[in-house]
Enzyme design. Structure first.
Site, PDB file in Angstrom:
ATOM      1  N   ARG A   1      52.020  56.654 -52.717  1.00  0.00           N
ATOM      2  CA  ARG A   1      53.059  55.707 -52.292  1.00  0.00           C
ATOM      3  C   ARG A   1      54.303  56.432 -51.744  1.00  0.00           C
ATOM      4  O   ARG A   1      55.435  55.975 -51.943  1.00  0.00           O
ATOM      5  CB  ARG A   1      53.453  54.772 -53.453  1.00  0.00           C
ATOM      6  CG  ARG A   1      52.276  54.014 -54.083  1.00  0.00           C
ATOM      7  CD  ARG A   1      51.768  52.879 -53.210  1.00  0.00           C
ATOM      8  NE  ARG A   1      52.669  51.761 -53.170  1.00  0.00           N
ATOM      9  CZ  ARG A   1      52.575  50.669 -53.922  1.00  0.00           C
ATOM     10  NH1 ARG A   1      51.598  50.541 -54.780  1.00  0.00           N
ATOM     11  NH2 ARG A   1      53.441  49.700 -53.810  1.00  0.00           N
TER      12      ARG A   1
ATOM     13  N   ARG B   1      60.148  52.320 -50.907  1.00  0.00           N
ATOM     14  CA  ARG B   1      61.539  51.897 -51.101  1.00  0.00           C
ATOM     15  C   ARG B   1      62.504  52.963 -51.603  1.00  0.00           C
ATOM     16  O   ARG B   1      63.708  52.776 -51.535  1.00  0.00           O
ATOM     17  CB  ARG B   1      61.557  50.689 -52.050  1.00  0.00           C
ATOM     18  CG  ARG B   1      61.076  49.430 -51.378  1.00  0.00           C
ATOM     19  CD  ARG B   1      60.710  48.369 -52.394  1.00  0.00           C
ATOM     20  NE  ARG B   1      59.548  48.836 -53.170  1.00  0.00           N
ATOM     21  CZ  ARG B   1      58.864  48.084 -54.015  1.00  0.00           C
ATOM     22  NH1 ARG B   1      59.232  46.850 -54.240  1.00  0.00           N
ATOM     23  NH2 ARG B   1      57.820  48.571 -54.656  1.00  0.00           N
TER      24      ARG B   1
ATOM     25  N   ASP C   1      48.083  48.379 -46.925  1.00  0.00           N
ATOM     26  CA  ASP C   1      47.959  47.968 -48.319  1.00  0.00           C
ATOM     27  C   ASP C   1      46.494  47.692 -48.624  1.00  0.00           C
ATOM     28  O   ASP C   1      45.725  47.355 -47.716  1.00  0.00           O
ATOM     29  CB  ASP C   1      48.790  46.723 -48.618  1.00  0.00           C
ATOM     30  CG  ASP C   1      48.990  46.556 -50.114  1.00  0.00           C
ATOM     31  OD1 ASP C   1      49.889  47.199 -50.681  1.00  0.00           O
ATOM     32  OD2 ASP C   1      48.195  45.827 -50.741  1.00  0.00           O
TER      33      ASP C   1
ATOM     34  N   TYR D   1      42.722  41.240 -58.014  1.00  0.00           N
ATOM     35  CA  TYR D   1      43.821  40.473 -57.389  1.00  0.00           C
ATOM     36  C   TYR D   1      43.290  39.200 -56.733  1.00  0.00           C
ATOM     37  O   TYR D   1      43.946  38.154 -56.763  1.00  0.00           O
ATOM     38  CB  TYR D   1      44.544  41.326 -56.330  1.00  0.00           C
ATOM     39  CG  TYR D   1      45.420  42.399 -56.928  1.00  0.00           C
ATOM     40  CD1 TYR D   1      46.708  42.107 -57.391  1.00  0.00           C
ATOM     41  CD2 TYR D   1      44.964  43.707 -57.045  1.00  0.00           C
ATOM     42  CE1 TYR D   1      47.505  43.099 -57.946  1.00  0.00           C
ATOM     43  CE2 TYR D   1      45.762  44.701 -57.604  1.00  0.00           C
ATOM     44  CZ  TYR D   1      47.026  44.382 -58.059  1.00  0.00           C
ATOM     45  OH  TYR D   1      47.807  45.367 -58.610  1.00  0.00           O
TER      46      TYR D   1
HETATM   47  O1  CP3 Z   1      52.741  55.398 -48.990  1.00  0.00           O
HETATM   48  C1  CP3 Z   1      51.641  54.954 -49.301  1.00  0.00           C
HETATM   49  O2  CP3 Z   1      51.045  55.246 -50.361  1.00  0.00           O
HETATM   50  C2  CP3 Z   1      50.890  54.080 -48.296  1.00  0.00           C
HETATM   51  C3  CP3 Z   1      50.947  52.691 -48.455  1.00  0.00           C
HETATM   52  C4  CP3 Z   1      50.423  51.944 -49.689  1.00  0.00           C
HETATM   53  C5  CP3 Z   1      51.048  50.745 -50.134  1.00  0.00           C
HETATM   54  N1  CP3 Z   1      50.284  50.214 -51.132  1.00  0.00           N
HETATM   55  C6  CP3 Z   1      52.296  50.187 -49.576  1.00  0.00           C
HETATM   56  C7  CP3 Z   1      53.041  49.154 -50.323  1.00  0.00           C
HETATM   57  C8  CP3 Z   1      49.288  52.150 -50.490  1.00  0.00           C
HETATM   58  C9  CP3 Z   1      48.278  53.292 -50.486  1.00  0.00           C
HETATM   59  C10 CP3 Z   1      49.216  51.035 -51.396  1.00  0.00           C
HETATM   60  C11 CP3 Z   1      48.130  50.867 -52.395  1.00  0.00           C
HETATM   61  C12 CP3 Z   1      48.165  49.720 -53.309  1.00  0.00           C
HETATM   62  N2  CP3 Z   1      48.628  48.448 -53.054  1.00  0.00           N
HETATM   63  C13 CP3 Z   1      47.618  49.732 -54.614  1.00  0.00           C
HETATM   64  C14 CP3 Z   1      46.904  50.909 -55.271  1.00  0.00           C
HETATM   65  C15 CP3 Z   1      47.832  51.972 -55.721  1.00  0.00           C
HETATM   66  C16 CP3 Z   1      48.671  51.622 -56.937  1.00  0.00           C
HETATM   67  O3  CP3 Z   1      49.916  51.715 -56.790  1.00  0.00           O
HETATM   68  O4  CP3 Z   1      48.131  51.295 -57.996  1.00  0.00           O
HETATM   69  C17 CP3 Z   1      47.810  48.447 -55.171  1.00  0.00           C
HETATM   70  C18 CP3 Z   1      47.399  48.006 -56.563  1.00  0.00           C
HETATM   71  C19 CP3 Z   1      48.443  47.634 -54.173  1.00  0.00           C
HETATM   72  C20 CP3 Z   1      48.798  46.181 -54.247  1.00  0.00           C
HETATM   73  C21 CP3 Z   1      50.251  45.959 -54.121  1.00  0.00           C
HETATM   74  N3  CP3 Z   1      50.977  46.153 -52.948  1.00  0.00           N
HETATM   75  C22 CP3 Z   1      51.148  45.474 -55.098  1.00  0.00           C
HETATM   76  C23 CP3 Z   1      50.765  45.131 -56.526  1.00  0.00           C
HETATM   77  C24 CP3 Z   1      52.424  45.410 -54.503  1.00  0.00           C
HETATM   78  C25 CP3 Z   1      53.692  44.885 -55.136  1.00  0.00           C
HETATM   79  C26 CP3 Z   1      54.270  45.852 -56.102  1.00  0.00           C
HETATM   80  C27 CP3 Z   1      55.108  46.879 -55.395  1.00  0.00           C
HETATM   81  O5  CP3 Z   1      54.867  48.089 -55.589  1.00  0.00           O
HETATM   82  O6  CP3 Z   1      56.023  46.455 -54.664  1.00  0.00           O
HETATM   83  C28 CP3 Z   1      52.299  45.868 -53.170  1.00  0.00           C
HETATM   84  C29 CP3 Z   1      53.393  45.975 -52.147  1.00  0.00           C
HETATM   85  C30 CP3 Z   1      53.545  47.282 -51.459  1.00  0.00           C
HETATM   86  N4  CP3 Z   1      52.527  48.038 -50.946  1.00  0.00           N
HETATM   87  C31 CP3 Z   1      54.781  47.914 -51.147  1.00  0.00           C
HETATM   88  C32 CP3 Z   1      54.477  49.092 -50.435  1.00  0.00           C
HETATM   89  C33 CP3 Z   1      55.440  50.087 -49.846  1.00  0.00           C
HETATM   90  C34 CP3 Z   1      56.171  47.378 -51.477  1.00  0.00           C
HETATM   91  C35 CP3 Z   1      56.511  46.183 -50.655  1.00  0.00           C
HETATM   92  C36 CP3 Z   1      57.759  46.309 -49.788  1.00  0.00           C
HETATM   93  O7  CP3 Z   1      58.194  47.418 -49.434  1.00  0.00           O
HETATM   94  O8  CP3 Z   1      58.293  45.266 -49.446  1.00  0.00           O
END
Ligand code: CP3
Length: 351
Positions: free
Chosen positions: A31, A35, A81, A157
């Site tokens: 990640r 943010r 994502d 999910y």
């Molecule tokens: O930089 C990176 O790693 C690349 C992008 C990436 C994102 N999500 C961007 C993201 C990757 C590889 C993911 C994987 C992901 N997404 C997982 C597996 C990894 C882990 O953390 O366990 C999961 C379970 C998700 C599902 C997901 N996406 C959730 C539960 C959420 C909300 C919680 C949160 O962290 O905000 C997201 C949103 C998300 N995905 C954001 C980002 C940068 C934040 C949203 C935003 O910036 O508005």
């Protein structure tokens, strides 16, 4: 070609995933686009929704490149994502500010029947365009990682319809209606395989499969819901002529990590924060690469705790192919200076 010439031509991440031991080890962070970066927050404000952001190649490519530019990491990870797969299967997905993902839950045969039979790769065309743009902008020594969620994690999910502390709705459905969950998992195996093959064609160098919720499964369910589906995906992308290496991240797998490594055929195991690296080194097959596993809270805390944690991980994994990373995603509150310190600590190691 001499091994020396070959060594300098190949990206450090790929050399380690293929079994070489490098000092200092290649470094990237799960990640890493997100943010905690002010430039990410500014870019994010340009898109109406998180999915729009993921589906706008100009923005997604820029978000992918930001952390590489700032810290010089050895790999970029595609900005997208894991939940774009349900979206491209026709399930409605939204991300509410501060609340995480929301999906129309799949709990019955009727809900399942509304999904597309096949993943709509046209909907994901912007993702492949993002890969092409990043590919041409990255320095030659930096690898590009593509990814998907593992079927169990994505299904959890799709079933609950939102994030939960323990994915109880999916676990309950797996007891009550295993046939329905099996059909969903099968659909995700096929969808994820096609999706990853297209990512490989678009130019990614390596793949990571995120199974963030592997650890909530009881012992008799590991194989059916986690190991077997991931093994099918790995077998499905293996024949590709570019032989792209695969990193598996079965978060929480603990005592069944060895079985997961042996049966899925992944090239590298990404270790979560609770796995002791010296145990991993003793117990995992010789030569298997591992990735990890700094506690994101140690990075947030910084100071002596960070220095100690980094040294302990490197000391334990010096004799094994190792990709330095976190044990889970970086936290939004993480100070930039602590990431800079981490880069300095990992890179100052000399042969
Ligand atoms: O930089 C990176 O790693 C690349 C992008 C990436 C994102 N999500 C961007 C993201 C990757 C590889 C993911 C994987 C992901 N997404 C997982 C597996 C990894 C882990 O953390 O366990 C999961 C379970 C998700 C599902 C997901 N996406 C959730 C539960 C959420 C909300 C919680 C949160 O962290 O905000 C997201 C949103 C998300 N995905 C954001 C980002 C940068 C934040 C949203 C935003 O910036 O508005």
């Amino acid at each position: 070609m001499s091994s020396e010439t070959k060594g300098t031509a190949e990206k450090a991440l790929l050399r380690v995933l293929r079994g070489e031991i490098l000092s200092p080890p290649p470094l990237w962070l799960m990640r890493q686009a997100g943010r905690y970066l002010s430039e990410y927050r500014a870019l994010r404000a340009e898109a109406a929704s998180f999915l729009d952001f993921c589906y706008t190649p100009g923005l997604a490519a820029e978000a992918t490149l930001q952390p590489v530019r700032r810290f010089g990491f050895d790999a970029a990870i595609l900005f997208s994502d894991i939940l774009v797969v349900p979206d491209a299967l026709g399930q409605k997905v939204t991300f509410e500010q501060g609340e995480g993902p929301k999906l129309a839950p799949i709990l019955t045969d009727e809900d399942f029947a509304k999904l597309n039979d096949e993943i709509d790769l046209r909907r994901l065309a912007p993702v492949f365009e993002t890969i092409a743009r990043v590919r041409s902008a990255l320095p030659p020594e930096t690898a590009l990682i593509g990814f998907c969620g593992a079927p169990w994690t994505v299904a959890s999910y799709m079933i609950a319809g939102h994030g939960t502390p323990d994915q109880a709705p999916a676990r309950l459905l797996a007891y009550r209606n295993p046939e329905l969950v099996q059909r969903l998992i099968d659909r995700l195996v096929e969808a994820s395989t096609s999706y990853l093959l297209r990512q490989i064609e678009a130019g990614v160098d390596a793949i990571q499969i995120f199974d963030s919720w592997a650890g909530v499964l009881p012992p008799h369910e590991h194989d059916r819901w986690c190991i077997a589906p991931v093994a099918r995906i790995v077998a499905g992308i293996r024949p590709h002529e570019r032989n792209v290496p695969v990193i598996g991240f079965p978060r929480g797998a603990g005592s069944w990590l060895e079985t997961y490594a042996a049966r899925t055929g992944v090239d590298c195991l990404s270790l979560d924060t609770v796995v002791a690296p010296d145990w991993a080194d003793r117990s995992l097959p010789r030569g298997l690469a591992v990735q990890g596993n700094l506690d994101p809270l140690a990075l947030l805390a910084g100071g002596a705790a960070l220095d100690r944690a980094v040294a302990a991980i490197r000391d334990a994994l010096r004799e094994r192919p190792h990709v330095f990373n976190l044990g889970h995603g970086i936290l939004p509150e993480t100070p930039i200076a602590h990431v800079e310190r981490l880069v300095e600590l990992v890179r100052r190691e000399v042969g």
